[in-house]
Design an enzyme around this catalytic site. Structure first.
Site, PDB file in Angstrom:
ATOM      1  N   CYS A 168     -17.733  -2.689   6.716  1.00 23.60           N
ATOM      2  CA  CYS A 168     -17.572  -1.612   7.702  1.00 23.60           C
ATOM      3  C   CYS A 168     -18.784  -1.455   8.615  1.00 23.60           C
ATOM      4  O   CYS A 168     -18.639  -1.307   9.838  1.00 23.60           O
ATOM      5  CB  CYS A 168     -17.264  -0.297   7.000  1.00 23.60           C
ATOM      6  SG  CYS A 168     -18.371   0.108   5.633  1.00 23.60           S
ATOM      7  N   HIS A 189     -20.053   5.917  10.235  1.00 24.72           N
ATOM      8  CA  HIS A 189     -21.369   5.345   9.982  1.00 24.72           C
ATOM      9  C   HIS A 189     -22.214   5.412  11.256  1.00 24.72           C
ATOM     10  O   HIS A 189     -21.738   5.072  12.355  1.00 24.72           O
ATOM     11  CB  HIS A 189     -21.256   3.884   9.555  1.00 24.72           C
ATOM     12  CG  HIS A 189     -20.699   3.678   8.186  1.00 24.72           C
ATOM     13  ND1 HIS A 189     -20.479   4.701   7.304  1.00 24.72           N
ATOM     14  CD2 HIS A 189     -20.330   2.528   7.533  1.00 24.72           C
ATOM     15  CE1 HIS A 189     -19.995   4.208   6.178  1.00 24.72           C
ATOM     16  NE2 HIS A 189     -19.890   2.892   6.287  1.00 24.72           N
TER      17      HIS A 189
END
Length: 349
Positions: A148, A241
């Protein structure tokens, strides 16, 4: 309409697959697979739904099947995998004998003849599929998407790599707790805290990013020729993130030109107008305090990376730095596999 199955359907990423596949114009969910504990139950009875949108009505009454290729309907063409690594290593090759496996699991990433793909970055790596099928005598195949944090970073690096010569990169991540799964980080460990270690994450970012930006030579990949150092940290954010990126080039570059190359970057998914493809894979913000996960993680339905604070770095020669935010369970997980499958459906099936 291509019939698809979801492996690991009751978990957080499995749920995100179901959410994103609901009302998809090209794919129809025909099978949901999970552990033996869930097999035989209706999906709504087997699942604790974690997402902030309702469970789609179309899957509530579906019977969950065991994660066994023999149980999968032969009408299914593509299976999406969100399985745990150890289990995926055993099961995904078994599915690939007969099915296309679009995997978000890490088990088969960077294995020989198995493409690791971000469609805007390295769609040509799908050329490995023929060699993979011949080597394994499979009718199906496996295609993986990266970690990710790697996906968000590499989306922003591609327009830089294509237009400038990179010497080295340093990246420091602040990663959301959803990346570890619902039970992955205990609340007592993360509230009022930051955890400066995520097992295997730094190694994945460092190796996968260079691989993705590398050159395909037959079925072998020559990684990009620059150095990359990552430091990864878990923070008390649910989704999204954040990454602070520092890049040294071989010569001075104009900051406005760098911004322009990122903001106007488009890849094959945009050319083909794939359903899940963001209009702009990289969105550049000019505000001093952006991007922020709560404000920017859902940009373009969570499929774009948002960049801000692009500025010169005076600590090193020919250097600049920026901050990015990417949605880790959409573009960084389920959405990445779905976009891979859309490209495969358009060009291969």
């Amino acid at each position: 309409m291509v019939k698809v199955g979801v492996l690991g359907a009751t978990g957080m990423v499995g749920q995100r697959f179901i959410q994103l596949l609901d009302n998809h114009p090209d794919f129809e969910i025909a099978a949901l697979a999970a552990s033996s504990r869930s097999a035989g139950k209706r999906y709504e009875d087997a699942t604790t739904w974690y997402l902030d949108t309702p469970m789609p009505d179309s899957v509530k009454g579906m019977e969950v099947i065991e994660t066994d290729p023999a149980k999968m309907s032969k009408d299914v063409e593509i299976v999406f995998s969100s399985l745990p690594t150890d289990f995926a290593a055993k099961v995904e090759p078994a599915y690939a004998k007969d099915f296309v496996v679009a995997s978000n699991a890490s088990a088969m990433r960077m294995k020989k003849d198995i493409p690791l793909v971000i469609p805007e970055v390295n769609p040509q790596f799908l050329d490995m599929i023929d060699a993979q099928q011949k080597a394994n005598d499979w009718d199906g195949f496996i295609v993986t998407n990266p970690n990710c944090s790697t996906i968000a970073l590499t989306l922003t690096l591609k327009p830089i790599y294509d237009n400038f010569n990179i010497n080295r990169i340093y990246v420091s991540t602040m990663q959301a707790v959803s990346g570890a799964g619902y039970n992955g980080v205990p609340s007592m460990a993360i509230v009022d805290n930051l955890v400066p270690y995520i097992g295997g994450e730094e190694e994945k970012m460092e190796s996968e990013s260079l691989y993705l930006l590398g050159e395909l030579d037959g079925s072998d990949v020559k990684p990009a020729n620059f150095s990359l150092s990552a430091s990864c940290h878990r923070v008390a954010v649910v989704d999204g993130h954040t990454e602070a990126v520092f890049i040294e080039l071989d010569e001075e570059a104009d900051i406005d030109k760098i911004k322009d190359k990122m903001a106007n970057f488009k890849g094959l998914p945009q050319e083909l107008d794939l359903y899940s493809a963001p209009k702009n894979p990289v969105i550049v913000k000019e505000e001093d305090d952006r991007p922020q996960p709560r404000l920017d993680r859902n940009a373009s339905g969570g499929m774009a990376a948002t960049v801000g604070r692009v500025r010169k770095d005076n600590a090193f020669d020919n250097s600049f730095k920026y901050v990015l935010v990417g949605h880790n369970t959409i573009r960084g997980a389920a959405g990445a596999s779905i976009l891979n499958a859309e490209l495969i459906n358009k060009q291969i099936l």
